[in-house]
Write an enzyme that holds these catalytic residues in place. Structure first.
Site, short mmCIF file in Angstrom:
data_model
loop_
_atom_site.label_atom_id
_atom_site.label_comp_id
_atom_site.label_asym_id
_atom_site.label_seq_id
_atom_site.Cartn_x
_atom_site.Cartn_y
_atom_site.Cartn_z
N HIS A 149 -44.17 2.49 -3.99
CA HIS A 149 -43.40 2.88 -2.81
C HIS A 149 -43.65 1.93 -1.64
O HIS A 149 -44.51 1.04 -1.70
CB HIS A 149 -43.75 4.32 -2.40
N CYS A 151 -50.64 5.20 -3.70
CA CYS A 151 -50.62 4.70 -5.07
C CYS A 151 -50.47 3.18 -5.02
O CYS A 151 -51.39 2.48 -4.64
CB CYS A 151 -49.49 5.36 -5.84
#
Length: 258
Positions: free
Chosen positions: A175, A191
């Protein structure tokens, strides 16, 4: 020494610059607006009704920028390979090259192993911390327990690619991020994060489904050498204010995982 062709190119550029209006004569000049000359590929852009300012050059020092490179790994064209040790993500092309993006690897991202599959991608997604995040780091994630709506304020940034394993959501994400200083480093949260400009570029290339592989440290050292592996530093946990960093949090959203 520069070649004759490069010299002519340089002199031509200088002539063009001499004919250009001065910043004070042009209110739309990025130097006047942002205080620096944007790097190619990381200029200001409008996307989905949001305005993204350019990425300041200090965050884009080599190798912290999107580059087309020769790919020396073993994955197939159309696959993604993540190197969490050298802090790179590769989108592999059919001609033996790859787009290489600099990344930040959060604590959750460090746990990513083996192969996953991108089965969803979303533009400007909202975010809610998982129960595990709230339990293990309540001082960091507590202010966001009700969720952050999609937009500039969302920790997932401009795009999110959702990784599945065995047909189930793994809650791992690739992302965007507004935390520019995290790119090239390891962080306490998140992440696999990219500059918003880069995740927009990557998401446009990715089809559904796309296979994602994580490179081992052994392979990273073999392919890139000790000058690149490991790369970056581990950033300490940060306590952020939802009002000043992410904006309003009163809108609950349904998408856990970051």
């Amino acid at each position: 020494m520069p070649s004759r062709r490069s010299f002519l190119a340089l002199t031509g550029s200088a002539a063009l610059a001499a004919c250009a209006p001065r910043p004070e004569d042009n209110p739309d000049d990025p130097v006047s607006r942002y205080g620096f000359t944007p790097v190619e590929g990381y200029e200001a852009m409008d996307d989905g009704g949001y305005h993204l300012p350019p990425v300041p050059p200090q965050y884009l020092e080599w190798p912290n920028r999107r580059q087309l490179v020769f790919y020396e790994g073993e994955r197939a064209a159309g696959d993604i390979e993540i190197d969490p040790h050298a802090k790179f993500l590769y989108y592999i092309l059919p001609d033996g090259t790859a787009w290489r993006y600099p990344i930040a690897v959060g604590r959750a991202g460090l746990a990513l192993r083996g192969r996953t599959t991108i089965r969803q991608k979303k533009e400007w997604p909202g975010w809610t911390p998982t129960k595990n995040m709230l339990r293990t780091q309540p001082e960091v994630y507590g202010p966001f327990a009700r969720g952050v709506p999609g937009g500039i304020a969302s920790p997932l940034g401009a795009r999110a690619l959702y990784l599945y394993r065995g047909g189930k959501d793994s809650y791992f994400r690739i992302h965007g991020t507004n935390d520019l200083g995290s790119i090239g480093n390891s962080g306490s949260a998140g992440c696999i994060r990219l500059f918003n400009h880069d995740i927009i570029d990557l998401a446009a290339r990715v089809s559904i489904p796309t296979e994602v592989y994580v490179r081992t440290e052994e392979d990273s050292l073999r392919l890139l050498g000790p000058e690149m592996t490991p790369r970056g530093v581990e950033l300490p946990p940060r306590i952020v204010s939802p009002e000043t960093i992410y904006g309003a949090t009163e809108v609950a959203v349904e998408d856990p995982g970051v």
